[in-house]
Structures are given as C-alpha cells and as structure tokens.
Design a protein around this motif. Structure first.
Motif, PDB file in Angstrom:
ATOM      1  N   ARG A  15      32.263  39.371  55.138  1.00  0.00           N
ATOM      2  CA  ARG A  15      32.468  38.400  54.054  1.00  0.00           C
ATOM      3  C   ARG A  15      31.900  38.910  52.735  1.00  0.00           C
ATOM      4  N   ALA A  16      30.787  39.618  52.791  1.00  0.00           N
ATOM      5  CA  ALA A  16      30.221  40.199  51.569  1.00  0.00           C
ATOM      6  C   ALA A  16      31.169  41.261  51.008  1.00  0.00           C
ATOM      7  N   TYR A  17      31.739  42.081  51.889  1.00  0.00           N
ATOM      8  CA  TYR A  17      32.705  43.092  51.446  1.00  0.00           C
ATOM      9  C   TYR A  17      33.906  42.425  50.780  1.00  0.00           C
ATOM     10  N   VAL A  18      34.496  41.445  51.437  1.00  0.00           N
ATOM     11  CA  VAL A  18      35.692  40.779  50.898  1.00  0.00           C
ATOM     12  C   VAL A  18      35.382  40.141  49.543  1.00  0.00           C
ATOM     13  N   ALA A  19      34.281  39.414  49.444  1.00  0.00           N
ATOM     14  CA  ALA A  19      33.914  38.771  48.183  1.00  0.00           C
ATOM     15  C   ALA A  19      33.676  39.818  47.093  1.00  0.00           C
ATOM     16  N   GLY A  20      32.942  40.871  47.419  1.00  0.00           N
ATOM     17  CA  GLY A  20      32.672  41.923  46.444  1.00  0.00           C
ATOM     18  C   GLY A  20      33.930  42.631  45.995  1.00  0.00           C
ATOM     19  N   TYR A  21      34.797  42.963  46.952  1.00  0.00           N
ATOM     20  CA  TYR A  21      36.053  43.640  46.614  1.00  0.00           C
ATOM     21  C   TYR A  21      36.901  42.772  45.685  1.00  0.00           C
ATOM     22  N   LEU A  22      37.050  41.510  46.021  1.00  0.00           N
ATOM     23  CA  LEU A  22      37.888  40.620  45.212  1.00  0.00           C
ATOM     24  C   LEU A  22      37.321  40.445  43.806  1.00  0.00           C
ATOM     25  N   LEU A  23      36.021  40.292  43.689  1.00  0.00           N
ATOM     26  CA  LEU A  23      35.408  40.137  42.368  1.00  0.00           C
ATOM     27  C   LEU A  23      35.512  41.423  41.544  1.00  0.00           C
ATOM     28  N   LEU A  24      35.294  42.578  42.170  1.00  0.00           N
ATOM     29  CA  LEU A  24      35.436  43.850  41.462  1.00  0.00           C
ATOM     30  C   LEU A  24      36.868  44.059  40.988  1.00  0.00           C
ATOM     31  N   GLU A  25      37.813  43.844  41.873  1.00  0.00           N
ATOM     32  CA  GLU A  25      39.222  44.038  41.518  1.00  0.00           C
ATOM     33  C   GLU A  25      39.630  43.087  40.391  1.00  0.00           C
ATOM     34  N   ASP A  26      39.132  41.856  40.428  1.00  0.00           N
ATOM     35  CA  ASP A  26      39.429  40.896  39.370  1.00  0.00           C
ATOM     36  C   ASP A  26      38.854  41.366  38.036  1.00  0.00           C
ATOM     37  N   ALA A  27      37.616  41.825  38.034  1.00  0.00           N
ATOM     38  CA  ALA A  27      36.984  42.287  36.793  1.00  0.00           C
ATOM     39  C   ALA A  27      37.738  43.483  36.212  1.00  0.00           C
ATOM     40  N   ILE A  28      38.110  44.417  37.062  1.00  0.00           N
ATOM     41  CA  ILE A  28      38.824  45.608  36.606  1.00  0.00           C
ATOM     42  C   ILE A  28      40.209  45.230  36.097  1.00  0.00           C
ATOM     43  N   ASP A  29      40.920  44.393  36.843  1.00  0.00           N
ATOM     44  CA  ASP A  29      42.255  43.956  36.408  1.00  0.00           C
ATOM     45  C   ASP A  29      42.198  43.203  35.084  1.00  0.00           C
ATOM     46  N   ARG A  30      41.233  42.305  34.939  1.00  0.00           N
ATOM     47  CA  ARG A  30      41.120  41.542  33.689  1.00  0.00           C
ATOM     48  C   ARG A  30      40.909  42.471  32.505  1.00  0.00           C
TER      49      ARG A  30
END
Length: 171
Positions: A15-30
C-alpha cells in the motif's frame, strides 16, 4: 491452489508503494502538463531518444526501454510526431521496422523541460531519501524488473513490449 495472502508487513509495504507511486506520477504529470501540455510518458519518450546515438531508436526497442506496449508507444509517437517533436523513419536495417527519431524541435523542447522535470523528481523523491535509501530503491526495483524479464513472474511474451495488440502493429 491455496491463496498466498500478504502478511501484514507485505500489505503495508504494498500500500505504501501504490500510494507513493501514484503521488509521484501525479506530481510529475502535473509539472509536465503545466509546462508543456505533455504527460510523463511523452517526456520519457523524448528523453530516451535524446540518449541514443543519432537520437534514433527502433520502436520495438523504445517500447522495451519504456516498459510499455507497442500500441501505446505508437499512439504516443503519433501525437509527438503531430507536434513536430519527433518523426518516424523506415528502419534501414529491417524494412519491417520503424524508427522513432527525435527532431531538433523535440530536443529543444526536452532541454527546456528537463530542469523543471528534474527538480520535481528531486523534490518529490530524492530529497526525501538518504543516500542509503536511494541505493536500496535502485536495488529493489532492479530486482523486480529482473524477475519479470527472467520469466519468474510472467512468460516472456507477456512483457508489455512483446504483446501483440493487433496483427499489423507496424512497430
């Protein structure tokens, strides 16, 4: 077959991996969308091409480097080609293949975007880790990638860049 449920420690890690991945990808995409209207994948295509000799790479090799399906790459390349950031060329050594080539405009766009992108990656990820954790992160995900490529988790034909989405993908 008995289900091998995750232990509480594995569940927390997952769950930590999934949350971290999604937040990182969102920050980079934004960041990339705000600066250039490009998603992270498109930036990654430009960056990978910029690192190859003559800024050219066969589409199948590019899909493998990016760990994506050839059809997804073809869709992204079509958009980047329309924007003048790259072009497709016939493969000189294999007439069945296609090469993606980074244009001068694509290289200029990449050079313009790179400082903001690297700052986002640094502040969102690396500034939060110790040097030891950076090494562990590399070690962990290298092992995950090798596990897939060695066939431990997926048959070689199941790797994204080897899937056949249609009989005439042309890549």
């Amino acid at each position: 077959m008995t289900t091998r449920w995750l232990s509480p420690e594995e569940q927390r890690a997952w769950r930590a991996y999934v949350a971290g991945y999604l937040l990182l990808e969102d920050a980079i995409d934004r960041q990339l969308q705000q600066e250039a209207g490009l998603p992270h994948l498109y930036y990654s295509i430009l960056a990978n091409l910029s690192e190859t000799p003559e800024r050219r790479l066969r589409m199948t090799e590019l899909a493998e480097q990016l760990k994506i399906t050839r059809s997804r790459l073809t869709y992204a390349v079509t958009r980047l080609e329309k924007d003048g950031l790259l072009r497709r060329e016939e493969c000189r050594w294999d007439k069945r293949g296609t090469v993606a080539a980074l244009t001068d405009e694509g290289m200029a766009a990449l050079e313009n975007l790179a400082p903001g992108h690297v700052e986002t990656v640094r502040s969102a990820l690396f500034d939060r880790l110790t040097p030891e954790q950076v090494g562990q992160l590399e070690e962990i995900f290298t092992q995950v990638v090798l596990g897939f490529q060695d066939g431990d988790e997926a048959a070689p034909q199941e790797l994204p860049w080897r899937r056949r989405s249609s009989p005439c993908s042309g890549t």
